[in-house]
Design a protein around this motif. Structure first.
Motif, PDB file in Angstrom:
ATOM      1  N   UNK A  49      69.796 -77.285 -52.536  1.00  0.00           N
ATOM      2  CA  UNK A  49      68.946 -76.170 -52.927  1.00  0.00           C
ATOM      3  C   UNK A  49      67.485 -76.617 -52.959  1.00  0.00           C
ATOM      4  N   UNK A  50      66.560 -75.662 -52.978  1.00  0.00           N
ATOM      5  CA  UNK A  50      65.127 -75.963 -52.992  1.00  0.00           C
ATOM      6  C   UNK A  50      64.742 -76.834 -54.190  1.00  0.00           C
ATOM      7  N   UNK A  51      65.422 -76.670 -55.324  1.00  0.00           N
ATOM      8  CA  UNK A  51      65.105 -77.474 -56.512  1.00  0.00           C
ATOM      9  C   UNK A  51      65.797 -78.833 -56.508  1.00  0.00           C
ATOM     10  N   UNK A  52      66.580 -79.127 -55.458  1.00  0.00           N
ATOM     11  CA  UNK A  52      67.261 -80.409 -55.336  1.00  0.00           C
ATOM     12  C   UNK A  52      68.717 -80.380 -55.759  1.00  0.00           C
ATOM     13  N   UNK A  53      69.159 -79.299 -56.400  1.00  0.00           N
ATOM     14  CA  UNK A  53      70.557 -79.232 -56.799  1.00  0.00           C
ATOM     15  C   UNK A  53      71.468 -79.283 -55.580  1.00  0.00           C
ATOM     16  N   UNK A  54      72.626 -79.899 -55.756  1.00  0.00           N
ATOM     17  CA  UNK A  54      73.620 -80.037 -54.707  1.00  0.00           C
ATOM     18  C   UNK A  54      74.713 -79.000 -54.966  1.00  0.00           C
ATOM     19  N   UNK A  55      75.149 -78.318 -53.926  1.00  0.00           N
ATOM     20  CA  UNK A  55      76.211 -77.322 -54.054  1.00  0.00           C
ATOM     21  C   UNK A  55      77.337 -77.720 -53.108  1.00  0.00           C
ATOM     22  N   UNK A 107      79.391 -65.547 -54.070  1.00  0.00           N
ATOM     23  CA  UNK A 107      79.551 -64.915 -52.763  1.00  0.00           C
ATOM     24  C   UNK A 107      78.609 -65.486 -51.725  1.00  0.00           C
ATOM     25  N   UNK A 108      77.362 -65.734 -52.134  1.00  0.00           N
ATOM     26  CA  UNK A 108      76.381 -66.305 -51.199  1.00  0.00           C
ATOM     27  C   UNK A 108      76.811 -67.699 -50.748  1.00  0.00           C
ATOM     28  N   UNK A 112      77.500 -69.159 -46.934  1.00  0.00           N
ATOM     29  CA  UNK A 112      76.609 -70.105 -46.247  1.00  0.00           C
ATOM     30  C   UNK A 112      77.135 -71.535 -46.178  1.00  0.00           C
ATOM     31  N   UNK A 113      78.143 -71.874 -46.964  1.00  0.00           N
ATOM     32  CA  UNK A 113      78.659 -73.247 -46.982  1.00  0.00           C
ATOM     33  C   UNK A 113      80.111 -73.241 -46.510  1.00  0.00           C
ATOM     34  N   UNK A 114      80.314 -73.604 -45.269  1.00  0.00           N
ATOM     35  CA  UNK A 114      81.650 -73.632 -44.675  1.00  0.00           C
ATOM     36  C   UNK A 114      82.318 -74.968 -44.986  1.00  0.00           C
ATOM     37  N   UNK A 115      83.532 -74.947 -45.530  1.00  0.00           N
ATOM     38  CA  UNK A 115      84.227 -76.213 -45.812  1.00  0.00           C
ATOM     39  C   UNK A 115      84.458 -77.017 -44.533  1.00  0.00           C
ATOM     40  N   UNK A 116      84.468 -78.314 -44.655  1.00  0.00           N
ATOM     41  CA  UNK A 116      84.664 -79.166 -43.493  1.00  0.00           C
ATOM     42  C   UNK A 116      86.137 -79.468 -43.253  1.00  0.00           C
ATOM     43  N   UNK A 117      87.016 -79.074 -44.163  1.00  0.00           N
ATOM     44  CA  UNK A 117      88.454 -79.220 -43.957  1.00  0.00           C
ATOM     45  C   UNK A 117      89.083 -77.835 -43.880  1.00  0.00           C
ATOM     46  N   UNK A 118      90.197 -77.750 -43.196  1.00  0.00           N
ATOM     47  CA  UNK A 118      90.869 -76.472 -42.999  1.00  0.00           C
ATOM     48  C   UNK A 118      91.831 -76.202 -44.157  1.00  0.00           C
ATOM     49  N   UNK A 119      91.263 -75.831 -45.286  1.00  0.00           N
ATOM     50  CA  UNK A 119      92.054 -75.463 -46.453  1.00  0.00           C
ATOM     51  C   UNK A 119      91.250 -74.453 -47.261  1.00  0.00           C
ATOM     52  N   UNK A 120      91.901 -73.742 -48.115  1.00  0.00           N
ATOM     53  CA  UNK A 120      91.229 -72.738 -48.939  1.00  0.00           C
ATOM     54  C   UNK A 120      90.302 -73.419 -49.941  1.00  0.00           C
ATOM     55  N   UNK A 121      89.022 -73.141 -49.855  1.00  0.00           N
ATOM     56  CA  UNK A 121      88.025 -73.695 -50.764  1.00  0.00           C
ATOM     57  C   UNK A 121      87.284 -72.524 -51.398  1.00  0.00           C
ATOM     58  N   UNK A 122      87.862 -71.953 -52.442  1.00  0.00           N
ATOM     59  CA  UNK A 122      87.332 -70.723 -53.021  1.00  0.00           C
ATOM     60  C   UNK A 122      86.502 -70.946 -54.279  1.00  0.00           C
ATOM     61  N   UNK A 123      86.262 -72.180 -54.631  1.00  0.00           N
ATOM     62  CA  UNK A 123      85.462 -72.506 -55.811  1.00  0.00           C
ATOM     63  C   UNK A 123      84.197 -73.225 -55.390  1.00  0.00           C
TER      64      UNK A 123
END
Length: 144
Positions: A49-55, A107-108, A112-123
């Motif tokens: 993020x712009x403030x440096x936080x990692x998501x 939701x955003x 914008x952040x697609x998981x790099x593994x093929x599994x459900x990443x809903x959190x």
């Protein structure tokens, strides 16, 4: 097998802004947290993020989610190191992790952040960038 003297390298500390720019360009990193009183490390992709936080995204039931529920301090590390030249960089962000629960924000990030593994990443988990440290490994003699 290579012979001869390995290249001389030295470390150069990175400032916060440069470290975050390098981290933002890295495709993957590792989140480090406590799990059952022991260190645990998981590879994940991220956005900065712009403030440096990692998501990061994770899945329901992930060990990290339990820690994020109590805002545990975690570390996030990414690097780009070349074993042949022994050069590159490494960045570590340390701060409290918390689950993202706001529906609009969630939701955003899920868009914008697609998981790099093929599994459900809903959190989604946010790591606050309280401490940002990093260094470059560069060729040359110390003091040059």
């Amino acid at each position: 097998m290579t012979t001869g003297t390995p290249p001389r390298v030295r470390t150069v500390a990175l400032g916060r802004d440069e470290a975050l720019i390098l981290l933002a360009g890295a495709p993957l990193g590792r989140v480090v947290f406590s799990h059952q009183a022991l260190p645990a490390i998981r590879p994940v992709n991220h956005l900065v993020e712009a403030n440096g936080d990692i998501v990061i995204r994770t899945h329901t039931g992930a060990a990290l989610l339990g820690r994020a529920a109590v805002s545990e301090v975690v570390a996030y590390e990414a690097d780009d190191l070349d074993p042949a030249t022994r050069t590159g960089w490494s960045v570590v962000v340390t701060g409290a992790a918390c689950a993202v629960s706001d529906p609009a924000e969630l939701g955003r990030y899920l868009t914008v952040l697609t998981p790099w593994v093929d599994t459900e990443m809903d959190r989604v988990v946010r790591i606050r960038a309280d401490i940002v440290s990093g260094y470059r490994l560069v060729r040359g003699e110390s003091g040059s």
